[in-house]
Design a protein around this motif. Structure first.
Motif, PDB file in Angstrom:
ATOM      1  N   VAL A  49       0.873  -1.167   0.000  1.00 55.44           N
ATOM      2  CA  VAL A  49       0.000   0.000   0.000  1.00 55.44           C
ATOM      3  C   VAL A  49       0.914   1.221   0.000  1.00 55.44           C
ATOM      4  O   VAL A  49       1.593   1.495   0.988  1.00 55.44           O
ATOM      5  CB  VAL A  49      -0.929   0.007   1.236  1.00 55.44           C
ATOM      6  N   ILE A  50       0.954   1.927  -1.118  1.00 51.21           N
ATOM      7  CA  ILE A  50       1.834   3.088  -1.265  1.00 51.21           C
ATOM      8  C   ILE A  50       0.959   4.333  -1.313  1.00 51.21           C
ATOM      9  O   ILE A  50       0.070   4.448  -2.154  1.00 51.21           O
ATOM     10  CB  ILE A  50       2.692   2.983  -2.538  1.00 51.21           C
ATOM     11  N   THR A  51       1.216   5.261  -0.386  1.00 45.95           N
ATOM     12  CA  THR A  51       0.422   6.476  -0.271  1.00 45.95           C
ATOM     13  C   THR A  51       1.351   7.682  -0.289  1.00 45.95           C
ATOM     14  O   THR A  51       2.374   7.686   0.395  1.00 45.95           O
ATOM     15  CB  THR A  51      -0.382   6.466   1.044  1.00 45.95           C
ATOM     16  N   THR A  52       0.993   8.687  -1.064  1.00 40.73           N
ATOM     17  CA  THR A  52       1.784   9.919  -1.087  1.00 40.73           C
ATOM     18  C   THR A  52       0.949  11.079  -0.569  1.00 40.73           C
ATOM     19  O   THR A  52      -0.254  11.161  -0.787  1.00 40.73           O
ATOM     20  CB  THR A  52       2.257  10.248  -2.512  1.00 40.73           C
ATOM     21  N   SER A  53       1.627  11.939   0.152  1.00 35.76           N
ATOM     22  CA  SER A  53       1.023  13.176   0.635  1.00 35.76           C
ATOM     23  C   SER A  53       2.152  14.199   0.748  1.00 35.76           C
ATOM     24  O   SER A  53       2.827  14.288   1.773  1.00 35.76           O
ATOM     25  CB  SER A  53       0.354  12.959   1.993  1.00 35.76           C
ATOM     26  N   PRO A  54       2.383  14.965  -0.283  1.00 34.14           N
ATOM     27  CA  PRO A  54       3.555  15.834  -0.332  1.00 34.14           C
ATOM     28  C   PRO A  54       3.588  16.930   0.730  1.00 34.14           C
ATOM     29  O   PRO A  54       4.644  17.482   1.011  1.00 34.14           O
ATOM     30  CB  PRO A  54       3.512  16.451  -1.729  1.00 34.14           C
ATOM     31  N   ASN A  55       2.459  17.240   1.343  1.00 36.14           N
ATOM     32  CA  ASN A  55       2.426  18.340   2.305  1.00 36.14           C
ATOM     33  C   ASN A  55       2.704  17.914   3.737  1.00 36.14           C
ATOM     34  O   ASN A  55       2.762  18.762   4.617  1.00 36.14           O
ATOM     35  CB  ASN A  55       1.058  19.031   2.258  1.00 36.14           C
TER      36      ASN A  55
END
Length: 113
Positions: A49-55
């Protein structure tokens, strides 16, 4: 001993020829029945499970993304191991399932959760 084998082979060309053809046919049949894979798959059954959240900072990614995903996936049947990595704006959770689980059900559970 070898002289006798050679002498027999020269005298009985038909028998030796038929045995050679039978051996080649048996080898060809065996080759078509064996499942050969160029690169065997030695990995275990796992879902990432790969999740991105740049902030989000690393601690916030761990707190708001990685931990809730781990908590939700921990109750799935057949889970053997769970690993996670949290970095700046990135969360990777790896869930390892039992070997006899198959490949369809773990992927299906993770998408429906």
């Amino acid at each position: 001993m070898i002289n006798n084998i050679i002498r027999y082979s020269v005298r009985n060309k038909l028998i030796i020829g038929l045995l050679t053809i039978a051996l080649a046919a048996w080898g060809t049949y065996s080759l078509t029945q064996v499942s050969i894979d160029a690169v065997p798959d030695i990995t275990n059954n796992q879902v990432r499970v790969i999740t991105t959240s740049p902030n989000l900072a690393t601690q916030e990614v761990e707190q708001f993304i990685t931990f809730p995903v781990e908590l939700a996936m921990a109750n799935l049947p057949g889970v053997v191991e769970m690993r996670s990595v949290s970095k700046l704006g990135l969360s990777i959770v790896t869930i390892v399932f039992e070997e006899d689980m198959g490949t369809y059900l773990p992927g299906n559970w993770s998408q429906n959760s």
